[in-house]
Scaffold this motif. Structure first.
Motif: not given
Length: 76
Positions: A38-48, A56-69
């Motif tokens: 749910s951390d908004p910075l994870a969308v930057i931090d996880m790929p890095n 290997r980051l296969i997929e990033t999905i926006s979900i309610r309240g956050g993201h799935r990696f």
């Protein structure tokens, strides 16, 4: 290929990356995991993190309240 879901919602930077690093260290190369945050910075931090650590980051999905990696553990 089935992948476990690792729920890290509610944690803020840097905890999602640190806990993901620890979790991946216990997995075999080629294993996959879904990490939910749910951390908004994870969308930057996880790929890095994946690029830096050789995963290997296969997929990033926006979900309610956050993201799935969807991450595949590298051989490092």
């Amino acid at each position: 290929m089935d992948a476990e879901t690792y729920d890290l919602r509610g944690l803020n930077c840097p905890l999602p990356v640190l806990k993901t690093r620890r979790k991946l260290a216990d997995m075999t190369a080629g294993s996959r995991i879904w990490v939910e945050t749910s951390d908004p910075l994870a969308v930057i931090d996880m790929p890095n993190f994946c690029q830096t650590e050789g995963h290997r980051l296969i997929e990033t999905i926006s979900i309610r309240g956050g993201h799935r990696f969807h991450i595949e553990r590298g051989s490092t």
